[in-house]
Design a protein around this motif. Sequence first.
Motif, PDB file in Angstrom:
ATOM      1  N   TYR A  60      -0.975  12.145 -11.980  1.00 14.50           N
ATOM      2  CA  TYR A  60       0.016  13.220 -11.876  1.00 14.50           C
ATOM      3  C   TYR A  60       0.799  13.376 -13.180  1.00 14.50           C
ATOM      4  O   TYR A  60       0.867  14.462 -13.743  1.00 14.50           O
ATOM      5  N   TYR A  61       1.376  12.285 -13.665  1.00 17.73           N
ATOM      6  CA  TYR A  61       2.245  12.377 -14.839  1.00 17.73           C
ATOM      7  C   TYR A  61       1.474  12.503 -16.148  1.00 17.73           C
ATOM      8  O   TYR A  61       2.032  12.919 -17.158  1.00 17.73           O
ATOM      9  N   GLY A  62       0.187  12.186 -16.131  1.00 19.56           N
ATOM     10  CA  GLY A  62      -0.639  12.382 -17.316  1.00 19.56           C
ATOM     11  C   GLY A  62      -0.699  13.839 -17.734  1.00 19.56           C
ATOM     12  O   GLY A  62      -0.794  14.150 -18.926  1.00 19.56           O
ATOM     13  N   ARG A  63      -0.608  14.748 -16.780  1.00 22.09           N
ATOM     14  CA  ARG A  63      -0.661  16.175 -17.127  1.00 22.09           C
ATOM     15  C   ARG A  63       0.571  16.636 -17.889  1.00 22.09           C
ATOM     16  O   ARG A  63       0.561  17.693 -18.506  1.00 22.09           O
ATOM     17  N   PHE A  64       1.640  15.842 -17.862  1.00 18.70           N
ATOM     18  CA  PHE A  64       2.834  16.153 -18.640  1.00 18.70           C
ATOM     19  C   PHE A  64       2.797  15.484 -20.012  1.00 18.70           C
ATOM     20  O   PHE A  64       3.724  15.632 -20.797  1.00 18.70           O
ATOM     21  N   GLY A  65       1.742  14.698 -20.282  1.00 19.30           N
ATOM     22  CA  GLY A  65       1.609  14.022 -21.566  1.00 19.30           C
ATOM     23  C   GLY A  65       1.953  12.546 -21.543  1.00 19.30           C
ATOM     24  O   GLY A  65       1.829  11.861 -22.556  1.00 19.30           O
ATOM     25  N   TYR A  66       2.382  12.021 -20.402  1.00 16.32           N
ATOM     26  CA  TYR A  66       2.734  10.597 -20.313  1.00 16.32           C
ATOM     27  C   TYR A  66       1.462   9.751 -20.312  1.00 16.32           C
ATOM     28  O   TYR A  66       0.467  10.120 -19.698  1.00 16.32           O
ATOM     29  N   GLU A  67       1.523   8.616 -21.030  1.00 16.21           N
ATOM     30  CA  GLU A  67       0.380   7.717 -21.109  1.00 16.21           C
ATOM     31  C   GLU A  67       0.840   6.271 -20.981  1.00 16.21           C
ATOM     32  O   GLU A  67       1.908   5.901 -21.480  1.00 16.21           O
ATOM     33  N   ARG A  68      -0.023   5.467 -20.362  1.00 16.73           N
ATOM     34  CA  ARG A  68       0.268   4.024 -20.249  1.00 16.73           C
ATOM     35  C   ARG A  68       0.279   3.360 -21.612  1.00 16.73           C
ATOM     36  O   ARG A  68       1.054   2.433 -21.844  1.00 16.73           O
ATOM     37  N   ASP A  69      -0.588   3.816 -22.523  1.00 16.79           N
ATOM     38  CA  ASP A  69      -0.666   3.184 -23.846  1.00 16.79           C
ATOM     39  C   ASP A  69       0.668   3.237 -24.589  1.00 16.79           C
ATOM     40  O   ASP A  69       1.000   2.300 -25.312  1.00 16.79           O
ATOM     41  N   TRP A  70       1.432   4.330 -24.430  1.00 19.51           N
ATOM     42  CA  TRP A  70       2.719   4.429 -25.122  1.00 19.51           C
ATOM     43  C   TRP A  70       3.736   3.449 -24.558  1.00 19.51           C
ATOM     44  O   TRP A  70       4.634   3.002 -25.265  1.00 19.51           O
ATOM     45  N   ALA A  71       3.612   3.101 -23.289  1.00 14.71           N
ATOM     46  CA  ALA A  71       4.556   2.172 -22.661  1.00 14.71           C
ATOM     47  C   ALA A  71       4.098   0.717 -22.750  1.00 14.71           C
ATOM     48  O   ALA A  71       4.899  -0.195 -22.575  1.00 14.71           O
ATOM     49  N   ALA A  72       2.812   0.517 -23.027  1.00 16.89           N
ATOM     50  CA  ALA A  72       2.270  -0.846 -23.097  1.00 16.89           C
ATOM     51  C   ALA A  72       3.015  -1.658 -24.154  1.00 16.89           C
ATOM     52  O   ALA A  72       3.266  -1.184 -25.253  1.00 16.89           O
ATOM     53  N   GLY A  73       3.358  -2.852 -23.791  1.00 25.13           N
ATOM     54  CA  GLY A  73       4.020  -3.748 -24.734  1.00 25.13           C
ATOM     55  C   GLY A  73       5.532  -3.707 -24.656  1.00 25.13           C
ATOM     56  O   GLY A  73       6.206  -4.544 -25.255  1.00 25.13           O
ATOM     57  N   PHE A  74       6.098  -2.740 -23.939  1.00 22.98           N
ATOM     58  CA  PHE A  74       7.545  -2.755 -23.749  1.00 22.98           C
ATOM     59  C   PHE A  74       7.881  -3.787 -22.689  1.00 22.98           C
ATOM     60  O   PHE A  74       7.220  -3.879 -21.650  1.00 22.98           O
ATOM     61  N   ASP A  75       8.892  -4.576 -22.949  1.00 17.15           N
ATOM     62  CA  ASP A  75       9.384  -5.554 -21.993  1.00 17.15           C
ATOM     63  C   ASP A  75      10.241  -4.805 -20.979  1.00 17.15           C
ATOM     64  O   ASP A  75      11.311  -4.293 -21.319  1.00 17.15           O
ATOM     65  N   SER A  76       9.734  -4.702 -19.761  1.00 15.05           N
ATOM     66  CA  SER A  76      10.417  -3.958 -18.700  1.00 15.05           C
ATOM     67  C   SER A  76      10.047  -4.563 -17.358  1.00 15.05           C
ATOM     68  O   SER A  76       8.901  -4.961 -17.155  1.00 15.05           O
ATOM     69  N   PRO A  77      10.998  -4.576 -16.419  1.00 15.23           N
ATOM     70  CA  PRO A  77      10.640  -5.054 -15.082  1.00 15.23           C
ATOM     71  C   PRO A  77       9.639  -4.132 -14.388  1.00 15.23           C
ATOM     72  O   PRO A  77       9.030  -4.508 -13.400  1.00 15.23           O
ATOM     73  N   TYR A  78       9.443  -2.936 -14.921  1.00 18.52           N
ATOM     74  CA  TYR A  78       8.521  -1.976 -14.325  1.00 18.52           C
ATOM     75  C   TYR A  78       7.187  -1.893 -15.062  1.00 18.52           C
ATOM     76  O   TYR A  78       6.343  -1.061 -14.727  1.00 18.52           O
ATOM     77  N   ALA A  79       6.983  -2.758 -16.042  1.00 19.76           N
ATOM     78  CA  ALA A  79       5.734  -2.734 -16.816  1.00 19.76           C
ATOM     79  C   ALA A  79       4.536  -2.872 -15.886  1.00 19.76           C
ATOM     80  O   ALA A  79       4.573  -3.617 -14.912  1.00 19.76           O
ATOM     81  N   GLY A  80       3.496  -2.114 -16.190  1.00 13.29           N
ATOM     82  CA  GLY A  80       2.294  -2.142 -15.371  1.00 13.29           C
ATOM     83  C   GLY A  80       1.582  -0.808 -15.455  1.00 13.29           C
ATOM     84  O   GLY A  80       1.923   0.046 -16.266  1.00 13.29           O
ATOM     85  N   GLU A  81       0.616  -0.615 -14.585  1.00 11.32           N
ATOM     86  CA  GLU A  81      -0.224   0.574 -14.677  1.00 11.32           C
ATOM     87  C   GLU A  81       0.508   1.871 -14.369  1.00 11.32           C
ATOM     88  O   GLU A  81       0.055   2.950 -14.745  1.00 11.32           O
ATOM     89  N   HIS A  82       1.645   1.814 -13.695  1.00 11.93           N
ATOM     90  CA  HIS A  82       2.392   3.023 -13.360  1.00 11.93           C
ATOM     91  C   HIS A  82       3.548   3.302 -14.315  1.00 11.93           C
ATOM     92  O   HIS A  82       4.291   4.258 -14.123  1.00 11.93           O
ATOM     93  N   PHE A  83       3.713   2.473 -15.336  1.00 12.83           N
ATOM     94  CA  PHE A  83       4.781   2.617 -16.329  1.00 12.83           C
ATOM     95  C   PHE A  83       4.198   3.335 -17.537  1.00 12.83           C
ATOM     96  O   PHE A  83       3.316   2.815 -18.201  1.00 12.83           O
ATOM     97  N   MET A  84       4.679   4.553 -17.789  1.00 14.63           N
ATOM     98  CA  MET A  84       4.126   5.389 -18.862  1.00 14.63           C
ATOM     99  C   MET A  84       5.245   5.929 -19.735  1.00 14.63           C
ATOM    100  O   MET A  84       6.406   5.966 -19.321  1.00 14.63           O
ATOM    101  N   ALA A  85       4.875   6.362 -20.927  1.00 15.95           N
ATOM    102  CA  ALA A  85       5.860   6.922 -21.848  1.00 15.95           C
ATOM    103  C   ALA A  85       5.262   8.117 -22.585  1.00 15.95           C
ATOM    104  O   ALA A  85       4.042   8.325 -22.584  1.00 15.95           O
TER     105      ALA A  85
END
Length: 173
Positions: free
Chosen positions: A117-142
């Motif tokens: 769903y959010y990929g169509r807005f340009g969000y990608e997991r790769d941009w969020a990968a490596g950020f230290d976050s309690p929500y890190a994982g496959e559904h965390f995108m940037a």
Amino acid sequence: MNIRPALPADVPAIDALLRASFPAPDEATLVQRLCVDGDMVLTMVAEDAGALAGVAVFSRMAVEVARQPVAAVALAPVAVAREWRRQGIAEALVAAGHDMLERGGYALSFVLGDPGYYGRFGYERDWAAGFDSPYAGEHFMALPLQPAGMPCGVRGRADHAAAFAALAQEDAR
């Protein structure tokens, strides 16, 4: 359809739309807490003939990239009234929000949700990968909001507003 930043007079309609769009009041409660805590950055609404058709909410995040603070937001929630779904309203709301945030100097937007769903807005997991976050994982995108993007491999912390953690704690009970 008129896409614009929300006004104080829109608050009751936004709350009603969120309560009608989700199976539980969590998203409405989240938005209330973000407002009360002062963590709301931007709320975009879509209206047609004075009726609220959709909403996209962006809240403040504490983000560091290479140990430097970066202006960042979280997108959540996005809701469109049932009779207006599948007409591009969510895309228009999110795009308008991204444009305003980019002009306002925000560098990154994060989202938690379905990558399809959010990929169509340009969000990608790769941009969020490596950020230290309690929500890190496959559904965390940037999504980088500035044309320069973000250097590959350079990451840091990404902390959502306190309202997100409070909601997660209530859901765990």
